[in-house]
Design a protein around this motif. Structure first.
Motif, PDB file in Angstrom:
ATOM      1  N   LYS A 187       5.098   5.729  -4.248  1.00 51.82           N
ATOM      2  CA  LYS A 187       6.472   5.312  -4.539  1.00 51.82           C
ATOM      3  C   LYS A 187       7.391   5.543  -3.345  1.00 51.82           C
ATOM      4  CE  LYS A 187       7.987   9.683  -6.613  1.00 51.82           C
ATOM      5  NZ  LYS A 187       8.469  10.335  -7.835  1.00 51.82           N
ATOM      6  N   GLU A 188       7.032   6.459  -2.463  1.00 49.53           N
ATOM      7  CA  GLU A 188       7.849   6.742  -1.289  1.00 49.53           C
ATOM      8  C   GLU A 188       7.344   6.020  -0.043  1.00 49.53           C
ATOM      9  OE1 GLU A 188       7.853  10.936  -0.953  1.00 49.53           O
ATOM     10  OE2 GLU A 188       8.935  11.274  -2.836  1.00 49.53           O
ATOM     11  N   ASN A 189       6.343   5.189  -0.204  1.00 52.23           N
ATOM     12  CA  ASN A 189       5.780   4.460   0.933  1.00 52.23           C
ATOM     13  C   ASN A 189       6.488   3.112   1.054  1.00 52.23           C
ATOM     14  OD1 ASN A 189       3.877   2.623   2.399  1.00 52.23           O
ATOM     15  ND2 ASN A 189       2.649   4.483   2.492  1.00 52.23           N
ATOM     16  N   GLU A 190       7.214   2.924   2.131  1.00 55.71           N
ATOM     17  CA  GLU A 190       7.986   1.690   2.322  1.00 55.71           C
ATOM     18  C   GLU A 190       7.080   0.470   2.412  1.00 55.71           C
ATOM     19  OE1 GLU A 190      10.498   2.187   5.663  1.00 55.71           O
ATOM     20  OE2 GLU A 190      11.711   3.787   4.764  1.00 55.71           O
ATOM     21  N   GLU A 191       5.907   0.631   3.008  1.00 55.33           N
ATOM     22  CA  GLU A 191       4.986  -0.496   3.142  1.00 55.33           C
ATOM     23  C   GLU A 191       4.502  -0.970   1.778  1.00 55.33           C
ATOM     24  OE1 GLU A 191       0.816  -1.594   5.492  1.00 55.33           O
ATOM     25  OE2 GLU A 191       1.866   0.300   5.871  1.00 55.33           O
ATOM     26  N   VAL A 192       4.205  -0.021   0.888  1.00 53.33           N
ATOM     27  CA  VAL A 192       3.754  -0.381  -0.461  1.00 53.33           C
ATOM     28  C   VAL A 192       4.899  -0.995  -1.262  1.00 53.33           C
ATOM     29  CG1 VAL A 192       2.862   0.543  -2.633  1.00 53.33           C
ATOM     30  CG2 VAL A 192       1.939   1.362  -0.479  1.00 53.33           C
TER      31      VAL A 192
END
Length: 428
Positions: A187-192
């Motif tokens: 949830k904190e991964n900008e790419e995802v």
């Protein structure tokens, strides 16, 4: 016994390395080559090792040669013929393994093939740190015929002074494929987040269910490519730290950076297992990864059926047969049957909800009510059948929220409420 080409006893690095070896291994016999120093200098340099016995061969020239042999009292060594190139000795050792070797011979036991560091135990004897092989996986001939490829593996020290010993029976056995579970670390991964937005908006006419399927497929593919595995990251950082620590020219800044990255990897692993364990009352940061892992494994063991009896009392062991027994049981459980007590039940029931209250309860929920309902669910709660938990919907609400709210409204009325209620139950 430890043999080492020390390349001179005058170097502080050599002495420091010997101190490390003595602290970690404490060999019964120590043989040094190329001491390059007079006997008195060697004796003075190594007097701190407290070996009661030693034998020295002086260097043949100021720049080369020199041998040193040190040993403990419980080792019986006789010097036969020393020279500039070697020390010929006779070593006698008590047969302390006669009983275990006799036992192994009588039972046709032998060591399984093993990998890893087989010095499985570490502890102190007096003032010395001792490493030895106390844990051994053995098998007999009959075992090797059934499991010809079985072997054991010594794992790393962690949580005990014994290494875990893993015995693998069948190398050809395939690991069961796991089901998809949304990893809340993403949830904190900008790419995802960007990947989910792109997948969600790929087809404007696609249903919510279709979009969720597409998001699941894209997340799985991304995970495989990026290898987002915290255990892998931990191992990589451990290896980097080992290389940095043993470097002849250590970089304190690099070591500090690696330690920081290793700490983040441990935190990520703990976060993952906390989610899998379904325990909400322990806080992160307390290094509870092992506990969370144990809870998860324990729950999996409890939930796993090994045998089940059918209605006739016959045990069923195969997974397909057990599934039939369970399905038949619940089919019969929820099968409607005619009874003569329907009128009696009707007489006993009294309305508890007024018409006005019932009207309010069956109203189509507003956008605000739906969002509040979704965000009131704890992010670590169990996911729905599609593998997405409340964390997925909450962290990507700006992207997916509008369609989640609007799609059931196309049907209107009570059907709309039922559809949304089901959606929230399944996913949140």
């Amino acid at each position: 016994m430890l043999s080492w080409n020390c390349c001179g006893m005058g170097s502080p690095t050599t002495v420091r390395r010997l101190r490390e070896i003595q602290s970690n291994i404490s060999p019964d016999i120590l043989f040094l080559i190329e001491t390059k120093n007079p006997d008195l200098a060697v004796e003075k340099s190594l007097e701190w090792m407290l070996y009661p016995s030693h034998f020295l061969v002086s260097p043949h020239s100021p720049g080369g040669g020199g041998l040193a042999l040190y040993w403990k009292n419980d080792v019986d060594i006789t010097i036969l013929s020393p020279c500039q190139n070697f020390i010929d000795t006779q070593i006698k050792q008590d047969g302390s393994f006669v009983d275990i070797r006799s036992f192994m011979a009588q039972c046709d036991l032998f060591d399984l093939r093993h990998s890893g560091n087989f010095l499985s135990w570490r502890g102190k004897r007096h003032d010395h740190l001792v490493h030895c092989r106390l844990d051994i996986a053995m098998a007999n001939g009959a075992w090797s015929e059934v499991y010809p490829h079985s072997h054991s593996e010594y794992l790393r020290f962690e949580g005990s002074d014994h290494r875990p010993l893993l015995t693998i029976l069948d190398l050809t056995k395939k690991q069961k494929k796991g089901i998809f579970r949304y990893d809340r670390r993403l949830k904190e991964n900008e790419e995802v987040t960007s990947l989910i937005k792109e997948a969600w908006e790929f087809d404007k006419e696609e249903s919510v269910e279709g979009k969720l399927t597409r998001c699941r497929r894209e997340i799985i593919a991304w995970t495989r490519i990026k290898h987002q595995n915290s255990q892998k990251l931990i191992e990589e950082n451990r290896q980097k730290l080992e290389e940095a620590m043993v470097s002849q020219d250590p970089d304190p800044t690099l070591i500090s950076t690696i330690n920081h990255n290793l700490l983040l990897a441990y935190k990520s692993e703990e976060d993952f297992w906390k989610q899998r364990s379904r325990l909400l009352w322990l806080s992160l940061g307390d290094r509870n990864s092992g506990y969370f892992h144990a809870i998860t494994r324990g729950r999996a063991a409890i939930n796993k059926f090994s045998v089940i009896e059918d209605n006739d009392g016959i045990p069923q062991f195969e997974e397909e047969d057990m599934l039939k027994v369970i399905t038949k049981y619940f089919d019969n459980l929820f099968l409607s049957q005619e009874t003569g007590n329907f009128s009696l039940v009707q007489e006993a029931l009294k309305p508890c909800i007024s018409t006005e209250t019932n009207t309010k309860l069956t109203l189509v929920p507003t956008e605000k009510e739906i969002k509040i309902a979704c965000f009131s669910i704890h992010a670590d709660k169990a996911p729905g059948p599609d593998g997405f938990s409340a964390s997925f919907f909450q962290s990507n609400w700006n992207t997916i929220g509008p369609l989640v709210i609007s799609e059931p409204a196309k049907n209107g009325g009570l059907q709309t409420y039922s559809s949304m209620h089901s959606l929230l139950q399944d996913h949140c």
